[in-house]
Design an enzyme around this catalytic site. Structure first.
Site, PDB file in Angstrom:
ATOM      1  N   SER A  31     -30.805  -8.125 -39.835  1.00  0.00           N
ATOM      2  CA  SER A  31     -29.982  -8.305 -41.040  1.00  0.00           C
ATOM      3  C   SER A  31     -28.720  -9.174 -40.740  1.00  0.00           C
ATOM      4  CB  SER A  31     -29.306  -7.024 -41.491  1.00  0.00           C
ATOM      5  OG  SER A  31     -30.610  -6.237 -42.296  1.00  0.00           O
ATOM      6  N   LYS A  63     -28.115 -11.744 -43.412  1.00  0.00           N
ATOM      7  CA  LYS A  63     -27.265 -11.392 -44.493  1.00  0.00           C
ATOM      8  C   LYS A  63     -25.933 -12.318 -44.644  1.00  0.00           C
ATOM      9  CE  LYS A  63     -28.988  -6.911 -45.823  1.00  0.00           C
ATOM     10  NZ  LYS A  63     -30.086  -6.627 -44.913  1.00  0.00           N
ATOM     11  N   SER A  78     -25.497  -3.217 -45.600  1.00  0.00           N
ATOM     12  CA  SER A  78     -26.703  -3.951 -45.241  1.00  0.00           C
ATOM     13  C   SER A  78     -27.813  -3.497 -46.336  1.00  0.00           C
ATOM     14  CB  SER A  78     -27.158  -3.501 -44.036  1.00  0.00           C
ATOM     15  OG  SER A  78     -27.895  -4.494 -43.621  1.00  0.00           O
TER      16      SER A  78
END
Length: 471
Positions: free
Chosen positions: A61, A64, A295
């Site tokens: 993640s 992101k 997230s």
């Protein structure tokens, strides 16, 4: 007593500023683990520490941050997902744009607005138009065994309630079988034949709770679950978002006493349309803040597809969304991610690959351009988001000093962000730990932190005191 505590603090501080070799900290990770680390002075750009920063590894993640940067550079500040109700001849069209934050209450209000316009009978069909997206709703590289849980909800244009439903499973001691509860307003079917067992029975039979599902939003829990005093909360990813919204909308039309002569269909009506009602999500930066703090995978993937749709003028897909992100960052930020493997916007795919050096370049741009807002959206250690409870950095002296995006997959524990050291300097850090596995025979006491927690705690404390050395 106060003077003694103060003295002890300065004594501990003096010890902590002694040189701390990176290899000593790295040795805290289990055998077989792989570390890529890039540490830079944020203002001068000079390298402080670098290990394996040119190796392609799963970003998880932390990717992101890449998605957020591209969105902040390309999508207008007033961008919002929009859901519209339109009339096309005798038909009514609900046009979706991939808004994961759309709620059932929002849908109710649009149906109410439809009735307020005098629509009490729909003589044609109702269309659910999700043609703004196309292709796969799950990216290549998403493991099959996590597709039933909400953090892997399908990336669809027709979306409602984050494509996620909730329930619970009970495993009382006096019952042989488990039982499930799902609120009636959620049009899904959940059954169970899982056994309620003791811990010894579970270990002897090597069984666990398993989730099975089909494309009609029907779920079956099987295997076994240890006896629990309280129910186990469950969150199921909707497997067929279009059917789910179809079922919810049929219920809402009925509740509003709007008669439908035709059917609810998927696709785009061909007649010219007249706008009847509209719902918009929060604007771009509010969406990005939620995506980074929590997230949120679905937000990240639907933003990626939205960028693909807008950049290439075609229905958004994972493929054109990934290509758009690379092109946007090259054109608007001079960031070359040609050799990065970007498959989705969330980092959930096991096929994604980036180097610590590439992520560091992204972090430099984010830091040097605070007006974009991405830096202020990162979780803060011990305060909020995915860093609020991260054991390695939530307590003093690291509390509130680290703003970073976390990233976790099976065997991967990553961070990308900025640390303010004790001299008041900002330090950019990208940490990629992969192939991290603790042996099942690990007999570590319950009160001893995990290896990754020990590693991170020592690493960031050494960076805090500027005591980290390569050797």
């Amino acid at each position: 007593m106060v003077r003694l505590l103060t003295l002890l603090f300065f004594i501990s501080l003096s010890f902590s500023t002694h040189a701390v070799p990176l290899n000593k900290i790295q040795a805290m990770l289990p055998a077989g683990s792989q570390l890529a680390l890039s540490v830079h002075d944020a203002n001068s750009g000079s390298e402080i520490v670098s290990v394996g920063d040119d190796i392609l590894l799963p970003p998880a993640s932390t990717q992101k941050v890449v998605t957020a940067l591209a969105a902040s550079l390309y999508l207008p500040k007033d961008f919002a997902f929009e859901t519209k109700v339109e009339q096309a001849g005798n038909d009514i069209v609900f046009t979706f744009s991939g808004d994961p934050t759309l709620t059932r209450k929002d849908l109710q209000l649009m149906v109410s607005a439809l009735k307020a316009k005098g629509v009490k009978r729909i003589r044609g069909d109702v269309w659910l138009d999700g043609t703004v997206f196309a292709g796969y709703e799950r990216a290549v590289g998403w493991p099959w065994d996590i597709l039933g849980v909400c953090y892997s909800a399908p990336s669809s244009a027709v979306a409602l309630e984050r494509n996620c439903v909730q329930g619970s499973i009970y495993s009382e001691k006096n019952q042989k079988l488990t039982r499930v509860f799902v609120p009636e307003h959620q049009p899904v079917q959940v059954n169970t034949d899982a056994l309620a067992v003791t811990k010894s029975e579970q270990e002897a039979n090597l069984c666990d709770l398993e989730l099975h599902y089909d494309n009609n939003n029907q779920y079956l829990l099987s295997g076994c679950l240890q006896h629990r005093a309280n129910p186990l909360p469950l969150k199921f990813a909707i497997q067929n978002p279009q059917k789910y919204v179809e079922d919810v909308l049929a219920s809402e039309l009925k509740s509003a006493a709007i008669k439908l002569d035709g059917k609810i269909r998927q696709g785009a009506a061909k007649d010219d349309r007249t706008l009847l009602a509209r719902h918009t999500s929060d604007p771009r930066d509010a969406l990005l803040k939620v995506m980074l703090k929590r997230s949120d995978n679905l937000l990240a993937d639907n933003l990626l597809k939205t960028m693909g749709h807008r950049y290439y003028g075609q229905p958004g897909t994972f493929a054109n969304g990934a290509a758009a992100v690379k092109a946007i960052l090259q054109e608007k930020a001079g960031l070359d991610l040609t050799h990065a493997v970007i498959v989705d916007g969330s980092g959930l795919s096991r096929n994604n690959r980036m180097t610590a050096s590439q992520l560091m370049n992204v972090m430099h741009y984010v830091y040097e351009n605070p007006s974009l807002g991405v830096l202020s959206m990162l979780p803060v250690s011990g305060v909020d988001g995915t860093l609020k409870y991260r054991s390695s950095v939530r307590h003093a002296p690291l509390k509130q000093r680290l703003a970073a995006k976390t990233g976790s997959l099976y065997g991967s524990h990553n961070l990308a962000g900025v640390l303010k050291n004790q001299q008041g300097k900002d330090i950019l850090v990208v940490q990629l730990v992969t192939n991290y596995h603790i042996p099942k025979s690990d007999d570590r006491p319950a009160n001893v932190a995990s290896p990754i927690t020990q590693f991170e705690r020592e690493l960031y404390q050494a960076l805090l005191t500027s005591s980290l050395t390569m050797r």
